[in-house]
Write a protein that holds these residues in place. Structure first.
Motif, PDB file in Angstrom:
ATOM      1  N   VAL A 159       0.900  -1.259   0.059  1.00 54.17           N
ATOM      2  CA  VAL A 159      -0.046  -0.024   0.090  1.00 54.17           C
ATOM      3  C   VAL A 159       0.830   1.418   0.146  1.00 54.17           C
ATOM      4  O   VAL A 159       2.054   1.295   0.177  1.00 54.17           O
ATOM      5  CB  VAL A 159      -0.798   0.136   1.178  1.00 54.17           C
ATOM      6  CG1 VAL A 159      -1.997  -0.902   1.066  1.00 54.17           C
ATOM      7  CG2 VAL A 159      -0.096   0.010   2.568  1.00 54.17           C
ATOM      8  N   LYS A 160       0.474   2.411  -0.625  1.00 53.10           N
ATOM      9  CA  LYS A 160       1.206   3.634  -0.783  1.00 53.10           C
ATOM     10  C   LYS A 160       0.202   4.834   0.035  1.00 53.10           C
ATOM     11  O   LYS A 160      -0.502   5.044  -0.769  1.00 53.10           O
ATOM     12  CB  LYS A 160       1.402   3.866  -2.039  1.00 53.10           C
ATOM     13  CG  LYS A 160       2.278   5.218  -2.116  1.00 53.10           C
ATOM     14  CD  LYS A 160       2.571   5.289  -3.504  1.00 53.10           C
ATOM     15  CE  LYS A 160       2.990   6.757  -3.985  1.00 53.10           C
ATOM     16  NZ  LYS A 160       3.231   7.017  -5.355  1.00 53.10           N
ATOM     17  N   PRO A 161       0.267   4.951   1.230  1.00 55.35           N
ATOM     18  CA  PRO A 161      -0.302   6.403   1.608  1.00 55.35           C
ATOM     19  C   PRO A 161       0.361   7.646   1.354  1.00 55.35           C
ATOM     20  O   PRO A 161       1.471   7.505   0.871  1.00 55.35           O
ATOM     21  CB  PRO A 161      -0.292   6.074   3.355  1.00 55.35           C
ATOM     22  CG  PRO A 161       0.755   5.114   3.569  1.00 55.35           C
ATOM     23  CD  PRO A 161       0.961   4.456   2.079  1.00 55.35           C
ATOM     24  N   ARG A 162      -0.245   8.546   0.998  1.00 56.59           N
ATOM     25  CA  ARG A 162       0.494   9.738   0.652  1.00 56.59           C
ATOM     26  C   ARG A 162      -0.516  11.256   1.258  1.00 56.59           C
ATOM     27  O   ARG A 162      -1.658  11.021   1.853  1.00 56.59           O
ATOM     28  CB  ARG A 162       0.117  10.072  -0.813  1.00 56.59           C
ATOM     29  CG  ARG A 162      -1.240  10.377  -1.365  1.00 56.59           C
ATOM     30  CD  ARG A 162      -1.238  10.915  -2.807  1.00 56.59           C
ATOM     31  NE  ARG A 162      -2.493  11.587  -3.236  1.00 56.59           N
ATOM     32  CZ  ARG A 162      -2.510  11.998  -4.221  1.00 56.59           C
ATOM     33  NH1 ARG A 162      -1.594  12.332  -4.999  1.00 56.59           N
ATOM     34  NH2 ARG A 162      -3.785  12.277  -4.572  1.00 56.59           N
ATOM     35  N   TYR A 163       0.224  12.255   1.568  1.00 57.74           N
ATOM     36  CA  TYR A 163      -0.407  13.472   2.000  1.00 57.74           C
ATOM     37  C   TYR A 163       0.060  14.531   0.976  1.00 57.74           C
ATOM     38  O   TYR A 163       1.176  15.037   0.776  1.00 57.74           O
ATOM     39  CB  TYR A 163       0.336  13.811   3.359  1.00 57.74           C
ATOM     40  CG  TYR A 163      -0.181  14.935   3.849  1.00 57.74           C
ATOM     41  CD1 TYR A 163      -1.330  15.039   4.431  1.00 57.74           C
ATOM     42  CD2 TYR A 163       0.578  16.039   3.961  1.00 57.74           C
ATOM     43  CE1 TYR A 163      -1.986  16.200   4.722  1.00 57.74           C
ATOM     44  CE2 TYR A 163       0.318  17.535   4.487  1.00 57.74           C
ATOM     45  CZ  TYR A 163      -1.286  17.383   5.025  1.00 57.74           C
ATOM     46  OH  TYR A 163      -1.615  18.798   5.612  1.00 57.74           O
ATOM     47  N   ARG A 164      -1.004  15.024   0.586  1.00 54.34           N
ATOM     48  CA  ARG A 164      -0.879  16.004  -0.713  1.00 54.34           C
ATOM     49  C   ARG A 164      -1.023  17.399  -0.077  1.00 54.34           C
ATOM     50  O   ARG A 164      -2.049  17.504   0.349  1.00 54.34           O
ATOM     51  CB  ARG A 164      -1.833  15.724  -2.028  1.00 54.34           C
ATOM     52  CG  ARG A 164      -1.984  16.790  -2.812  1.00 54.34           C
ATOM     53  CD  ARG A 164      -0.853  16.388  -3.915  1.00 54.34           C
ATOM     54  NE  ARG A 164      -0.743  17.662  -5.223  1.00 54.34           N
ATOM     55  CZ  ARG A 164      -1.179  17.619  -6.219  1.00 54.34           C
ATOM     56  NH1 ARG A 164      -1.909  16.476  -6.713  1.00 54.34           N
ATOM     57  NH2 ARG A 164      -0.836  18.779  -6.892  1.00 54.34           N
ATOM     58  N   LEU A 165       0.142  18.282  -0.431  1.00 53.93           N
ATOM     59  CA  LEU A 165       0.234  19.614   0.099  1.00 53.93           C
ATOM     60  C   LEU A 165      -0.531  20.445  -0.800  1.00 53.93           C
ATOM     61  O   LEU A 165      -0.931  19.840  -1.894  1.00 53.93           O
ATOM     62  CB  LEU A 165       1.560  20.181   0.096  1.00 53.93           C
ATOM     63  CG  LEU A 165       2.443  19.241   1.300  1.00 53.93           C
ATOM     64  CD1 LEU A 165       3.926  19.663   1.081  1.00 53.93           C
ATOM     65  CD2 LEU A 165       1.948  19.222   2.687  1.00 53.93           C
ATOM     66  N   GLU A 166      -0.850  21.719  -0.630  1.00 51.13           N
ATOM     67  CA  GLU A 166      -1.510  22.700  -1.421  1.00 51.13           C
ATOM     68  C   GLU A 166      -0.461  23.003  -2.584  1.00 51.13           C
ATOM     69  O   GLU A 166      -0.999  23.289  -3.514  1.00 51.13           O
ATOM     70  CB  GLU A 166      -2.112  23.821  -0.547  1.00 51.13           C
ATOM     71  CG  GLU A 166      -3.290  23.410   0.042  1.00 51.13           C
ATOM     72  CD  GLU A 166      -3.950  24.575   0.708  1.00 51.13           C
ATOM     73  OE1 GLU A 166      -3.723  25.714   0.240  1.00 51.13           O
ATOM     74  OE2 GLU A 166      -4.851  24.524   1.550  1.00 51.13           O
ATOM     75  N   SER A 167       0.736  23.171  -2.335  1.00 49.37           N
ATOM     76  CA  SER A 167       1.752  23.273  -3.117  1.00 49.37           C
ATOM     77  C   SER A 167       1.768  22.164  -3.980  1.00 49.37           C
ATOM     78  O   SER A 167       1.443  21.054  -3.678  1.00 49.37           O
ATOM     79  CB  SER A 167       3.022  23.922  -2.350  1.00 49.37           C
ATOM     80  OG  SER A 167       3.276  22.549  -1.775  1.00 49.37           O
ATOM     81  N   PRO A 168       2.663  22.339  -5.117  1.00 51.43           N
ATOM     82  CA  PRO A 168       2.754  21.159  -6.093  1.00 51.43           C
ATOM     83  C   PRO A 168       3.522  19.777  -5.274  1.00 51.43           C
ATOM     84  O   PRO A 168       4.676  19.390  -6.072  1.00 51.43           O
ATOM     85  CB  PRO A 168       3.236  21.699  -7.341  1.00 51.43           C
ATOM     86  CG  PRO A 168       4.064  22.789  -6.740  1.00 51.43           C
ATOM     87  CD  PRO A 168       3.230  23.359  -5.619  1.00 51.43           C
ATOM     88  N   TYR A 169       3.570  19.739  -4.102  1.00 52.48           N
ATOM     89  CA  TYR A 169       4.236  18.635  -3.338  1.00 52.48           C
ATOM     90  C   TYR A 169       3.477  17.792  -2.821  1.00 52.48           C
ATOM     91  O   TYR A 169       2.162  17.986  -2.107  1.00 52.48           O
ATOM     92  CB  TYR A 169       5.168  19.153  -2.581  1.00 52.48           C
ATOM     93  CG  TYR A 169       6.362  20.080  -3.206  1.00 52.48           C
ATOM     94  CD1 TYR A 169       7.434  19.621  -3.809  1.00 52.48           C
ATOM     95  CD2 TYR A 169       6.201  21.709  -2.881  1.00 52.48           C
ATOM     96  CE1 TYR A 169       8.258  20.398  -4.305  1.00 52.48           C
ATOM     97  CE2 TYR A 169       7.154  22.230  -3.470  1.00 52.48           C
ATOM     98  CZ  TYR A 169       8.141  21.896  -4.541  1.00 52.48           C
ATOM     99  OH  TYR A 169       9.146  22.638  -5.132  1.00 52.48           O
ATOM    100  N   GLU A 170       3.961  16.444  -2.473  1.00 51.87           N
ATOM    101  CA  GLU A 170       3.210  15.475  -1.648  1.00 51.87           C
ATOM    102  C   GLU A 170       4.322  14.587  -0.890  1.00 51.87           C
ATOM    103  O   GLU A 170       5.466  14.215  -1.485  1.00 51.87           O
ATOM    104  CB  GLU A 170       2.222  14.626  -2.321  1.00 51.87           C
ATOM    105  CG  GLU A 170       2.852  13.679  -3.291  1.00 51.87           C
ATOM    106  CD  GLU A 170       1.830  12.550  -3.957  1.00 51.87           C
ATOM    107  OE1 GLU A 170       0.762  12.978  -4.188  1.00 51.87           O
ATOM    108  OE2 GLU A 170       2.084  11.265  -4.144  1.00 51.87           O
TER     109      GLU A 170
END
Lengths: 344, 204
Positions: B103-114
């Motif tokens: 599995v791959k959890p992620r956290y997407r920032l408002e800027s173009p980064y995660e």
């Protein structure tokens, strides 16, 4: 000549070698040596713990076995070292060949590098009941690789047994050595006499003395080994219970009493140190070169560990053209040499 | 290692279930490829040089923060420094491949980064080769053996969205292969592959 004592590998430079270097050199050679010493920043080191260049005296021709099993007083293990020489050159045991050393109850493999080039060493657990020790050259391709990390029983290129496999030797320990307390343990002159007494057995065993000497003059140090056997002192090998030895067998004068030589050496050292000081704008230790050179034992305070060793020759395989295979028992005493200037 | 064995089968079932659910969901997908600088550690006196590997990952996003992660690891031949002992000189090398599933959890920032992580199981195939040299006059040789087995992997990474489709990835990861050559030898080992990687991804 070499031996292993008390868990520590000591490099015993042959005493005759030391005398040759210090006595027979010409003045010209001495001056040359001084120049060389300056150029190498006085990095001459005496026979140190490393025995890499400590070659034993072995015949130039034939297959020769060299082995010594020494048990030091109070130790529960014996130090074993063995080597085979072919036409004067050490034979490397490779491909899974190695020395196996056994008693009735214990077994070790000689896997460590020994005190002389091409020799192998290990500690063999022993107790008072152990009398005989057997040495065999065996081929154990898996056990020889046991210090490797990968599956040695699965991945193993075995070239098969070498020519020495199957050859063997056997030694028996002589009785333990007990040294009587010395009446004097601090000496101030190299002409002083050391009077050593021990328990004689007179069973045809050979006696010899080995010394590990460490000297310091406050800045520099030197350490070296000395062997005193019957080649150095007549009748030294007799197990008669007493030996009188002059301290100059262990403490020598690096300058060999030559005031001229000493003057030139000291002057060159001062000049070179001054040059270094100027080149480094005073950032170098003002005693840098003094600390790099070797301390002259006769002008230094020295600790002398004397090992009295009783050796008993063993038997080796008839396939060898010659050999020196011994078991030995040893005991030690520690003496001090304090030069007159320091003593006063 | 025992814990891993116990977890192996239930986790596999969970992962397959997640993927099955994901196939029926309206989620985005991602493909990425990474170039890895690896360091191998067999947990003993081994002394491997750094190596190279590549990974290919396919992600199927269940939602905005969790995706299934399936991948392939392919390593080049990683050499060990030559060593010498009483037997002679020797050098090993390892080459490995692995199938990855996790599995791959992620956290997407408002800027173009995660920021993201990876966690899963691997099925590996590893080949170990040993070259030995004994000196003049004695024939040298090489021997090799191959084993397969299970292990796990985990990673932490950061992604930069160049566009909404193209991504640049930086990741540190660890691939753990358990009990390599167990059953074949009295000297099995665990192989850890630690890696830094740089990659590119495409979302669709």
């Amino acid at each position: 000549m070499y031996s292993v004592y008390n868990g520590q590998t000591l490099c015993f430079a042959d005493f005759t070698y030391l005398i040759t270097v210090t006595s027979n050199a010409t003045i010209a050679r001495r001056l040359s040596n001084v120049s060389a010493a300056i150029l190498t920043a006085f990095l001459l080191t005496a026979c140190d713990i490393d025995g890499g260049d400590n070659l034993p005296r072995v015949p130039d021709q034939g297959l020769f076995m060299l082995a010594d099993v020494n048990r030091h007083e109070g130790d529960d293990s014996a130090q074993v070292a063995a080597a085979v020489f072919n036409d004067g050159e050490p034979v490397n045991l490779v491909g899974g060949d190695l020395f196996e050393v056994r008693t009735v109850t214990e077994r070790v493999l000689l896997k460590q590098a020994g005190p002389v080039t091409g020799s192998y060493a290990a500690s063999l657990p022993v107790d008072d009941s152990v009398q005989d020790v057997f040495l065999d050259v065996v081929h154990l391709p898996v056990e020889a690789r046991e210090d490797r990390w990968y599956p040695i029983d699965l991945l193993n290129t075995d070239p098969g047994p070498g020519e020495l496999v199957g050859k063997s030797a056997m030694v028996s320990f002589p009785p333990a050595v007990t040294i009587a307390p010395l009446s004097q343990t601090v000496y101030t002159s190299i002409s002083d006499i050391i009077d050593i007494s021990w328990n004689p057995v007179s069973a045809g065993d050979l006696m010899r003395i080995l010394a590990a000497v460490e000297c310091t003059d406050g800045l520099a140090t030197s350490s070296y080994g000395v062997v005193v056997d019957n080649e150095v002192q007549l009748d030294m090998d007799l197990d008669d219970g007493n030996e009188v030895i002059s301290l100059d067998k262990f403490i020598y004068d690096l300058d060999d009493g030559s005031d001229t030589l000493k003057f030139i050496s000291d002057a060159a050292l001062v000049l070179l140190q001054e040059t270094l000081n100027q080149l480094s704008a005073g950032n170098i230790d003002p005693d840098f070169l003094l600390k790099q050179r070797e301390a002259n034992p006769i002008e230094s305070t020295c600790e002398i560990r004397l090992f009295l060793q009783r050796q008993r020759p063993g038997q080796f395989d008839a396939a060898f053209d010659g050999g020196r295979v011994t078991a030995s028992s040893s005991a030690e005493i520690t003496l001090s040499y304090i030069p007159p200037a320091a003593f006063n | 290692m025992t814990f891993m064995r116990l977890c192996r089968r239930p986790l596999f079932i969970v992962l397959v279930s997640l993927i099955s659910v994901a196939l029926h969901a309206d989620s985005k997908q991602q493909l990425d490829g990474n170039l890895l600088l690896t360091g191998m550690d067999a947990g003993s006196t081994d002394n491997f040089k750094s190596g190279r590997a590549i990974t290919l990952h396919y992600n199927y996003y269940f939602n905005n923060w969790l995706a299934a992660d399936a991948g392939l690891l392919l390593s080049g031949k990683t050499l060990e420094e030559s060593s010498e002992d009483i037997v002679g000189a020797y050098r090993t090398n390892i080459q490995t491949q692995a199938l990855l599933l996790g599995v791959k959890p992620r956290y997407r920032l408002e800027s173009p980064y995660e920021f993201y992580g990876r966690l899963g199981l691997q099925y590996w195939r590893t080949e170990l080769e040993v070259e030995e040299y004994f000196g003049e006059g004695i024939p040298e040789g090489a021997s090799s053996a191959t084993d397969t087995g299970y292990g796990y992997y985990l990673g932490l990474g950061a992604a930069h969205y160049v566009t909404e489709q193209f991504i640049v990835l930086f990741e540190i990861s660890r691939f753990m292969q358990l009990d390599v050559f167990e059953g074949d030898t009295a000297y099995p080992f665990d192989l850890a592959i630690n890696a830094f990687s740089l990659g590119v991804g495409y979302r669709f």
